[in-house]
Design a protein around this motif. Structure first.
Motif, PDB file in Angstrom:
ATOM      1  N   LEU A 157       0.791  -1.240   0.000  1.00 16.71           N
ATOM      2  CA  LEU A 157       0.000   0.000   0.000  1.00 16.71           C
ATOM      3  C   LEU A 157       0.818   1.283   0.000  1.00 16.71           C
ATOM      4  CD1 LEU A 157      -2.835   1.366   0.425  1.00 16.71           C
ATOM      5  CD2 LEU A 157      -2.412   1.206   2.883  1.00 16.71           C
ATOM      6  N   GLU A 159      -0.796   5.026   0.949  1.00 15.82           N
ATOM      7  CA  GLU A 159      -1.985   5.832   1.272  1.00 15.82           C
ATOM      8  C   GLU A 159      -1.693   7.250   0.757  1.00 15.82           C
ATOM      9  OE1 GLU A 159      -2.599   6.240   5.551  1.00 15.82           O
ATOM     10  OE2 GLU A 159      -4.758   6.060   5.336  1.00 15.82           O
ATOM     11  N   LYS A 183       3.359  -0.214  -6.263  1.00 21.50           N
ATOM     12  CA  LYS A 183       2.465  -0.209  -5.102  1.00 21.50           C
ATOM     13  C   LYS A 183       1.020  -0.001  -5.518  1.00 21.50           C
ATOM     14  CE  LYS A 183       6.001  -0.490  -2.379  1.00 21.50           C
ATOM     15  NZ  LYS A 183       6.354  -1.845  -1.879  1.00 21.50           N
ATOM     16  N   THR A 184       0.111  -0.282  -4.579  1.00 27.23           N
ATOM     17  CA  THR A 184      -1.308  -0.004  -4.793  1.00 27.23           C
ATOM     18  C   THR A 184      -1.663   1.258  -4.012  1.00 27.23           C
ATOM     19  OG1 THR A 184      -1.757  -2.359  -4.953  1.00 27.23           O
ATOM     20  CG2 THR A 184      -3.656  -0.928  -4.511  1.00 27.23           C
ATOM     21  N   SER A 196      -5.208   4.643   7.991  1.00 30.03           N
ATOM     22  CA  SER A 196      -4.371   3.560   8.521  1.00 30.03           C
ATOM     23  C   SER A 196      -4.115   3.699  10.022  1.00 30.03           C
ATOM     24  CB  SER A 196      -3.044   3.534   7.760  1.00 30.03           C
ATOM     25  OG  SER A 196      -2.461   4.829   7.782  1.00 30.03           O
TER      26      SER A 196
END
Ligand code: CAA
Ligand code: NAD
Length: 292
Positions: A157, A159, A183-184, A196
């Motif tokens: 991830l 963010e 990454k996502t 998060s």
């Protein structure tokens, strides 16, 4: 404009656990990476970890020797902030302290005056809006949250956090860069702890309360959460891995930002930090790590 095709050089500020990982994945994605750290020894430690991880990638057949060596050669280290001049993008990953970050962003805005150069922060919790507000108005739209996870080479991830002043195009380019780094990206708004750490950190804090109140031994608290909830690490082990100092900083941001004392850091967590027990990085936190 979501185009990142002109992006060549990425500056990473802070050569700690996160900055080191970010530098590695940026170099593996083909970028020239300049890493700045203010403290002696940080660069050598970071370089040694890069070599170890890239050697391991070669051993496991995840990279060729030539690709690994080329990625390592793209990373340079400096103790002179001025030598970040000419970078197309900056990712800040120093200590989780607003005053330190604001000071750095002011310097970065002067060193990288082209407002097309994005100024991203890997902050875990500090307001992107507040960091941007430390800069002159015309520099504020290029400040964005680009929150990687630890260990950066492994975690999927990023963010992406939009501050109130962040330009939509800057958010879109951050998403594109995160994808280029393998990454996502997932978007969040600029509220304390974003998504998060708004969710994770109170859980970690509660585990410290359980420990402080003698509900169970550390190994049992972690074992129960690992085996019972399928966590890869128990919350106390994860806190050591993140850094107990960072956990306290994040809880402070949550408590102050959400104006609610239920987010205050557990006294035991604060006591460990006061004793210099920061977790893996200092050799002792909840657990001991003799090798470090
Ligand atoms: N740096 C780079 N790579 C690492 C690493 C590190 N510090 N630690 C482990 N790895 C790699 C290993 O090299 C290995 O890679 P290969 O498969 O390519 O060999 C892989 O991770 C698995 O490692 P291990 O087999 O040794 O250990 P494991 O299976 O127990 O996994 C772990 C280790 C990936 C860290 C796993 O325990 C895990 O996912 N833990 C939870 C991590 C987590 O929750 N991170 C988020 C923290 S919160 C955050 O980051 C945000 C914030 O703002 C605080
Ligand atoms: P760290 O303590 O491992 O590294 C911080 C680095 O910054 C150190 O090398 C230190 O020498 C350097 N530094 C401190 N002040 C500096 C300054 N003024 N100028 C230049 N360098 C300076 O910390 P970390 O875990 O890498 O965390 C860095 C940032 O990333 C923090 O904002 C943290 O909240 C965030 N973050 C941490 C994690 C995590 O799991 N540890 C995950 C995501 C985000």
């Amino acid at each position: 404009m979501t185009d990142i095709s002109n992006l060549k050089t990425i500056a990473v500020i802070g050569a700690g656990q996160m900055g080191g990982g970010i530098a590695q994945v940026a170099a593996q994605a083909g970028y020239t990476v300049k890493v700045y750290d203010a403290f002696p020894g940080a660069a050598d430690k970071c370089r040694a970890l890069h070599r170890k991880l890239m050697d391991r990638a070669v051993e496991k057949g995840k990279a060729t020797r030539a690709d690994a060596d080329a990625a390592l050669a793209r990373i340079s280290f400096t103790a002179d902030l001025e030598s970040l001049k000419g970078s197309d993008w900056a990712i800040e990953a120093v200590v989780e302290d607003f005053a330190v970050k604001a000071d750095l962003f002011r310097k970065l805005a002067a060193i990288l005056p082209d407002t097309n150069a994005v100024l991203a922060t890997n902050t875990s919790s500090i307001s992107i809006t507040q960091i941007a507000a430390a800069l002159p108005k015309d520099h504020q739209p290029r400040v964005v949250g680009m929150h990687f996870f630890n260990p950066v080479p492994v975690m999927a991830l990023v963010e992406v956090i939009k501050g109130l002043q962040t330009d939509d195009a800057v958010v879109a380019r951050t998403v594109a860069l995160a994808e280029k780094m393998g990454k996502t990206p997932l978007n969040a708004n600029d509220r304390p702890g974003f998504v998060s750490n708004r969710v994770l950190m109170p859980l970690i804090n509660e585990a410290f309360y359980a420990l402080m109140e003698g509900v169970a031994e550390p190994e049992a608290i972690d074992g129960i959460m690992k085996l019972g909830c399928n966590f890869p690490m128990g919350p106390l082990r994860l806190a050591d891995f993140i850094g107990l100092d960072t956990c306290v900083h994040i809880m402070d941001v949550l408590a102050d930002g959400l104006n609610n004392d239920r987010y205050r850091a557990c006294p035991l967590l604060k006591q460990y930090v006061a004793a210099g027990r920061f977790g893996d990085k200092s050799g002792r936190g909840v657990y001991e790590y003799p090798a470090k």
